[in-house]
Design a protein around this motif. Structure first.
Motif, PDB file in Angstrom:
ATOM      1  N   MET A  48      60.621 -36.750 -13.301  1.00  0.00           N
ATOM      2  CA  MET A  48      61.072 -37.601 -14.382  1.00  0.00           C
ATOM      3  C   MET A  48      61.957 -38.721 -13.856  1.00  0.00           C
ATOM      4  SD  MET A  48      61.042 -38.060 -17.594  1.00  0.00           S
ATOM      5  CE  MET A  48      61.911 -38.881 -18.840  1.00  0.00           C
ATOM      6  N   TRP A  49      62.868 -38.338 -12.926  1.00  0.00           N
ATOM      7  CA  TRP A  49      63.786 -39.341 -12.393  1.00  0.00           C
ATOM      8  C   TRP A  49      63.048 -40.414 -11.607  1.00  0.00           C
ATOM      9  CZ3 TRP A  49      68.324 -40.114 -14.246  1.00  0.00           C
ATOM     10  CH2 TRP A  49      69.007 -39.075 -14.834  1.00  0.00           C
ATOM     11  N   ARG A  50      61.922 -40.042 -10.999  1.00  0.00           N
ATOM     12  CA  ARG A  50      61.143 -41.029 -10.247  1.00  0.00           C
ATOM     13  C   ARG A  50      60.647 -42.139 -11.158  1.00  0.00           C
ATOM     14  NH1 ARG A  50      56.921 -37.604  -6.816  1.00  0.00           N
ATOM     15  NH2 ARG A  50      56.965 -36.371  -8.695  1.00  0.00           N
ATOM     16  N   TYR A  51      60.200 -41.782 -12.352  1.00  0.00           N
ATOM     17  CA  TYR A  51      59.706 -42.780 -13.293  1.00  0.00           C
ATOM     18  C   TYR A  51      60.820 -43.703 -13.769  1.00  0.00           C
ATOM     19  CZ  TYR A  51      55.571 -39.853 -13.353  1.00  0.00           C
ATOM     20  OH  TYR A  51      54.480 -39.135 -12.989  1.00  0.00           O
ATOM     21  N   LEU A  52      61.977 -43.118 -14.059  1.00  0.00           N
ATOM     22  CA  LEU A  52      63.112 -43.936 -14.499  1.00  0.00           C
ATOM     23  C   LEU A  52      63.580 -44.869 -13.387  1.00  0.00           C
ATOM     24  CD1 LEU A  52      65.176 -41.320 -16.544  1.00  0.00           C
ATOM     25  CD2 LEU A  52      63.779 -43.209 -17.407  1.00  0.00           C
ATOM     26  N   THR A  53      63.639 -44.360 -12.168  1.00  0.00           N
ATOM     27  CA  THR A  53      64.062 -45.177 -11.025  1.00  0.00           C
ATOM     28  C   THR A  53      63.046 -46.295 -10.773  1.00  0.00           C
ATOM     29  OG1 THR A  53      65.119 -43.237 -10.059  1.00  0.00           O
ATOM     30  CG2 THR A  53      64.727 -45.106  -8.605  1.00  0.00           C
ATOM     31  N   GLY A  54      61.767 -45.960 -10.862  1.00  0.00           N
ATOM     32  CA  GLY A  54      60.721 -46.965 -10.669  1.00  0.00           C
ATOM     33  C   GLY A  54      60.783 -48.044 -11.735  1.00  0.00           C
ATOM     34  N   GLY A  55      61.014 -47.653 -12.977  1.00  0.00           N
ATOM     35  CA  GLY A  55      61.132 -48.629 -14.070  1.00  0.00           C
ATOM     36  C   GLY A  55      62.334 -49.541 -13.882  1.00  0.00           C
ATOM     37  N   ALA A  56      63.447 -48.972 -13.463  1.00  0.00           N
ATOM     38  CA  ALA A  56      64.651 -49.785 -13.231  1.00  0.00           C
ATOM     39  C   ALA A  56      64.427 -50.750 -12.071  1.00  0.00           C
ATOM     40  CB  ALA A  56      65.850 -48.877 -12.957  1.00  0.00           C
ATOM     41  N   ALA A  57      63.740 -50.287 -11.035  1.00  0.00           N
ATOM     42  CA  ALA A  57      63.454 -51.165  -9.896  1.00  0.00           C
ATOM     43  C   ALA A  57      62.538 -52.300 -10.312  1.00  0.00           C
ATOM     44  CB  ALA A  57      62.838 -50.358  -8.759  1.00  0.00           C
ATOM     45  N   LEU A  58      61.560 -52.018 -11.141  1.00  0.00           N
ATOM     46  CA  LEU A  58      60.655 -53.050 -11.632  1.00  0.00           C
ATOM     47  C   LEU A  58      61.396 -54.094 -12.462  1.00  0.00           C
ATOM     48  CD1 LEU A  58      57.753 -54.055 -11.865  1.00  0.00           C
ATOM     49  CD2 LEU A  58      57.517 -52.631 -13.901  1.00  0.00           C
ATOM     50  N   ILE A  59      62.274 -53.648 -13.319  1.00  0.00           N
ATOM     51  CA  ILE A  59      63.061 -54.588 -14.133  1.00  0.00           C
ATOM     52  C   ILE A  59      63.958 -55.438 -13.241  1.00  0.00           C
ATOM     53  CG2 ILE A  59      64.908 -54.709 -15.865  1.00  0.00           C
ATOM     54  CD1 ILE A  59      63.548 -52.268 -17.226  1.00  0.00           C
ATOM     55  N   ALA A  60      64.572 -54.824 -12.226  1.00  0.00           N
ATOM     56  CA  ALA A  60      65.424 -55.582 -11.301  1.00  0.00           C
ATOM     57  C   ALA A  60      64.603 -56.602 -10.524  1.00  0.00           C
ATOM     58  CB  ALA A  60      66.133 -54.634 -10.340  1.00  0.00           C
TER      59      ALA A  60
END
Length: 159
Positions: free
Chosen positions: A1-13
């Motif tokens: 789950m954390w991988r998806y959240l981290t990936g989404g945050a990286a994409l937004i950044a």
């Protein structure tokens, strides 16, 4: 789950950085060459008109890359590329392959590169390749410049 959240945050950044990086105005207009200094102009006058900046790169022509490409194809310089002019490069390649010059491309003429590679790999000239002989025909790839990624340890969520 954390991988998806981290990936989404990286994409937004990443999107935010792209907007900030490319959001500024691009300056348009001609790029001016450096002007010779007064001392260089004085030397040029004293030397009898010698170019004060001989080490500068030659000035680019007005022809664009596409115009130069068009001029390479337009052999008779009539301002139009005919079918024959366009196919000159293909005819040269075909002529190289058509070794007997009969105007027809046989399978052996077309596959000359593969045939030559097979003959070179068949070290014992038996007409068949063994596994070690076949291994010599593998395509040589350039080593990757990226470092090898460590394996991802299994997480407790996936079990």
């Amino acid at each position: 789950m954390w991988r998806y959240l981290t990936g989404g945050a990286a994409l937004i950044a990443l999107i935010g950085a792209a907007i900030l990086g490319f959001g500024g105005k691009v300056r348009s207009g001609p790029v001016l060459a450096p002007q010779p200094t007064a001392q260089a102009q004085t030397q040029a006058g004293a030397d009898g008109g010698i170019d004060p900046l001989p080490s500068m790169a030659p000035r680019a022509t007005d022809a664009t890359r596409e115009q130069r490409r068009f001029q390479r194809y337009d052999k008779d310089r009539d301002g139009a590329v005919t079918r024959d002019e366009y196919l000159v490069a293909r005819r040269k390649a075909y002529t190289k392959l058509d070794v007997d010059g009969d105007g027809r491309l046989s399978f052996d003429e077309w596959a000359v590169k593969a045939t030559t590679k097979f003959a070179g790999a068949d070290a014992d000239k038996s007409g068949a390749m063994t596994a070690p002989e076949f291994a010599t025909t593998a395509v040589r790839r350039k080593p990757s410049s990226r470092a090898a990624c460590p394996p991802i340890p299994p997480s407790s969520e996936e079990s």
